[in-house]
Design a protein around this motif. Structure first.
Motif, PDB file in Angstrom:
ATOM      1  N   LYS A 174      44.829  43.106  46.060  1.00 16.85           N
ATOM      2  CA  LYS A 174      44.412  44.396  45.525  1.00 16.85           C
ATOM      3  C   LYS A 174      43.426  44.189  44.387  1.00 16.85           C
ATOM      4  CE  LYS A 174      46.211  48.701  43.576  1.00 16.85           C
ATOM      5  NZ  LYS A 174      47.445  49.412  43.118  1.00 16.85           N
TER       6      LYS A 174
ATOM      7  N   PHE B 295      38.110  43.465  38.476  1.00 21.44           N
ATOM      8  CA  PHE B 295      36.786  44.058  38.689  1.00 21.44           C
ATOM      9  C   PHE B 295      35.865  43.780  37.506  1.00 21.44           C
ATOM     10  CE2 PHE B 295      33.859  47.705  38.312  1.00 21.44           C
ATOM     11  CZ  PHE B 295      33.164  47.550  39.507  1.00 21.44           C
ATOM     12  N   LEU B 296      36.413  43.820  36.282  1.00 23.21           N
ATOM     13  CA  LEU B 296      35.594  43.519  35.108  1.00 23.21           C
ATOM     14  C   LEU B 296      35.147  42.055  35.132  1.00 23.21           C
ATOM     15  CD1 LEU B 296      37.535  45.464  32.323  1.00 23.21           C
ATOM     16  CD2 LEU B 296      35.410  46.122  33.476  1.00 23.21           C
TER      17      LEU B 296
ATOM     18  N   THR C  23      42.156  45.100  41.096  1.00 25.56           N
ATOM     19  CA  THR C  23      42.556  45.810  39.886  1.00 25.56           C
ATOM     20  C   THR C  23      41.387  45.878  38.912  1.00 25.56           C
ATOM     21  OG1 THR C  23      43.359  43.760  38.878  1.00 25.56           O
ATOM     22  CG2 THR C  23      44.938  45.053  40.176  1.00 25.56           C
ATOM     23  N   LEU C  24      41.565  46.665  37.849  1.00 26.61           N
ATOM     24  CA  LEU C  24      40.494  46.839  36.863  1.00 26.61           C
ATOM     25  C   LEU C  24      40.154  45.536  36.135  1.00 26.61           C
ATOM     26  CD1 LEU C  24      38.526  48.675  35.379  1.00 26.61           C
ATOM     27  CD2 LEU C  24      40.373  49.257  33.782  1.00 26.61           C
ATOM     28  N   PRO C  25      41.128  44.733  35.659  1.00 25.73           N
ATOM     29  CA  PRO C  25      40.754  43.456  35.018  1.00 25.73           C
ATOM     30  C   PRO C  25      39.982  42.520  35.945  1.00 25.73           C
ATOM     31  CG  PRO C  25      43.024  44.028  34.478  1.00 25.73           C
ATOM     32  CD  PRO C  25      42.575  44.987  35.541  1.00 25.73           C
TER      33      PRO C  25
ATOM     34  N   THR D 238      27.738  43.241  43.113  1.00 26.45           N
ATOM     35  CA  THR D 238      27.586  43.622  41.713  1.00 26.45           C
ATOM     36  C   THR D 238      26.339  42.997  41.092  1.00 26.45           C
ATOM     37  OG1 THR D 238      29.060  41.787  41.111  1.00 26.45           O
ATOM     38  CG2 THR D 238      30.055  43.962  41.372  1.00 26.45           C
TER      39      THR D 238
ATOM     40  N   TYR E 190      42.513  36.381  42.161  1.00 27.72           N
ATOM     41  CA  TYR E 190      41.945  37.000  43.365  1.00 27.72           C
ATOM     42  C   TYR E 190      41.574  35.889  44.349  1.00 27.72           C
ATOM     43  CZ  TYR E 190      39.403  40.589  45.997  1.00 27.72           C
ATOM     44  OH  TYR E 190      38.981  41.479  46.964  1.00 27.72           O
TER      45      TYR E 190
ATOM     46  N   THR F  10      39.109  33.525  37.821  1.00 25.54           N
ATOM     47  CA  THR F  10      39.193  34.707  38.681  1.00 25.54           C
ATOM     48  C   THR F  10      39.859  34.391  40.012  1.00 25.54           C
ATOM     49  OG1 THR F  10      37.136  35.501  37.661  1.00 25.54           O
ATOM     50  CG2 THR F  10      37.859  36.596  39.672  1.00 25.54           C
TER      51      THR F  10
END
Length: 391
Positions: free
Chosen positions: A76, A82-83, A78-80, A231, A218, A214
Motif C-alpha cells: 500500500k 509517497f514523500l 502511504t503518505l510517508p 514523479t 516498499y 525506501t
C-alpha cells in the motif's frame, strides 16, 4: 555431473557467462547514451527538456510491466512512502541528470563518464554518515575501502585541476584545428562543468541512500521505479517550464533529439534497471559496480572517433587513479561481505544450537534420574518401578 552431454555443458557455460555479457552490454549502452546525448545537446536541445522526455519514455516502458507483474505483491502506498518517492524523483531524474547534462555540455562526454567513477566513493562516504557502512581499521579489507575512497577523490581532483597536454590517440588534423578555436571558451566553463558533474554524483549517491531506505518500506522494485520516473517527469516538467520559456524548445523531430530521449529512456532508465536488478540478485552489487570503469574506456574511444574530442594527460592520470581507487573499494567491499557471511554461518553452526542440546540433555538426564529414583516423600515414585519404561 560426469555424464553431461555437450549441449548441457554448453548451456551451463552460457549460464555462467550470461551475467558478464549482460554487464558488458550494459556498459556499451551507457557509453552510447553519453555520445548520443552529447550530439543532441550540441544541436541545441535543452537538457531540462531532455530529462523530462527521457522519463516520459521510461514511464511508458516500465509502468505496464510493474502493473502486471507486481499487482499481487505491491504494498500500500502511504503518505510517508509517497514523500520519499517525491524526494527520489527530485534527486535523480531532476537534480542529478540536469547537473550531469549541463556538466557534460561544459566539458566533454569522456570527462563526464570518467567523473561518474567517483560515484561509488561518494556513496560510500554518505553510507558512513547515515551508518549504513562501518569501518574497522584493524582489518585490511575494511581499511582498503577508506584508502580506495581517498584515491578515487584524488583522481577526480586531478582531472579537475590539471588538464595537461593533448594526447592524440587518433590523429585528426581537422579536429585539432577546430579545437584551437573552441578551447578558449571551453576553458572558461571547465571548472564549472566539473563542479556540476561532482554535484550530479552527490545527487545520485543520495538517491541510492534514500532508495535503500525506501525499499525496506516498499519492496516492489518495478513499481517503485515506475513511480520514481513518473514523479521525476512531473517535477522535471515544472522545472523545465520555469527555466525554458520558449515553447518551441519542446518540439521534437526525427533527429538526434528524439533519438536521445528514446534511447536514454528505454536503455538507461528501462532496460538498465531490469538488467542490474537481475544481476544483483545473482552476483551482488559489488559485481555490478566493478564494470563501471569499462564505460569510461568505451566512451573515450567513441568520443574520440565520433565527436573528435581531445583527450588531455590530466584526464588519463585522473582516470587511472579513479579506476585504481574504485577497484580498491570494490575489493574491500567483497571481502567485507565474505567475512559477514562467514560470521553468520559460524553463529548458525557454533551458536546456541550447539549449546542447547547439551543443556537439554543434562536437564533431561537429571530429570529422568529424579523420576526413576524413589524419593522419601514421593509415594507415586515408589509405586512405579523403573522397569515399566522398558515396555
Amino acid at each position: 555431473m560426469g555424464n553431461q552431454t555437450p549441449c548441457e555443458k554448453l548451456y551451463l557455460g552460457l549460464k555462467k557467462v550470461k551475467p558478464y555479457l549482460a554487464m558488458v552490454s550494459l556498459q556499451f549502452g551507457y557509453a552510447g547514451m553519453y555520445i548520443i546525448t552529447m550530439v543532441s545537446l550540441k544541436h541545441g536541445m535543452s537538457h531540462y527538456i531532455l530529462a523530462v522526455y527521457r522519463h516520459v519514455v521510461a514511464t511508458i516502458v516500465i509502468a505496464p510491466f510493474a502493473f502486471v507483474l507486481e499487482r499481487k505483491i505491491r504494498p500500500k502506498l502511504t503518505l510517508p512512502i509517497f514523500l520519499r518517492i517525491m524526494a527520489l524523483g527530485f534527486l535523480e531524474p531532476v537534480l542529478d541528470q540536469n547537473l550531469y547534462y549541463l556538466g557534460m555540455k561544459y566539458t566533454s562526454a569522456t570527462f563526464a563518464s570518467a567523473t561518474v567513477n567517483a560515484l561509488p566513493a561518494i556513496t560510500f562516504i554518505m553510507a558512513l554518515i547515515f551508518r549504513l557502512e562501518t569501518v574497522n581499521f584493524k582489518k585490511l579489507h575494511s581499511a582498503a575501502k577508506v584508502v580506495g575512497t581517498v584515491i578515487t577523490v584524488t583522481g577526480a581532483m586531478a582531472m579537475t585541476l590539471y588538464k595537461g597536454p593533448i594526447i592524440d590517440f587518433i590523429r585528426s588534423h581537422g579536429a585539432a584545428h577546430r579545437g584551437t578555436t573552441s578551447n578558449a571558451s571551453g576553458n572558461q566553463h571547465w571548472l564549472t562543468g566539473t563542479l556540476m558533474l561532482l554535484g550530479s554524483c552527490c545527487g545520485w549517491a543520495g538517491f541510492f541512500i534514500l532508495q535503500s531506505f525506501t525499499l525496506k518500506k516498499y519492496p516492489a522494485e518495478l513499481s517503485l521505479t515506475a513511480l520514481i520516473c513518473m514523479t521525476g517527469m512531473v517535477e522535471g516538467a515544472a522545472v523545465s517550464l520555469v527555466m525554458e520559456r520558449d515553447m518551441n524548445a519542446w518540439k521534437l523531430g526525427f533527429d538526434s533529439r528524439l533519438l536521445a530521449a528514446a534511447y536514454s529512456g528505454v536503455v538507461c532508465s528501462g532496460i538498465a534497471y531490469y538488467v542490474q536488478g537481475v544481476v544483483i540478485r545473482k552476483k551482488g552489487p559489488v559485481f555490478v559496480t566493478s564494470f563501471s570503469p569499462l564505460c569510461m574506456i568505451i566512451t573515450a574511444a567513441l568520443g574520440s572517433i565520433v565527436l573528435s574530442e581531445q583527450i588531455h594527460l590530466g584526464s588519463i592520470i585522473g582516470a587511472i587513479l579513479i579506476v585504481f581507487g574504485l577497484y580498491t573499494v570494490v575489493w574491500g567491499k567483497s571481502k567485507d561481505s565474505i567475512s559477514s557471511s562467514t560470521m553468520e554461518l559460524t553463529n548458525e553452526k557454533g551458536g546456541p544450537q550447539d549449546q542447547l542440546p547439551i543443556q537439554d540433555s543434562s536437564k533431561l538426564s537429571s530429570a529422568n534420574f529424579a523420576n526413576s529414583t524413589p524419593g522419601p516423600d514421593d509415594g507415586m515414585s515408589k509405586q512405579i518401578p523403573p522397569k515399566i519404561y522398558n515396555h
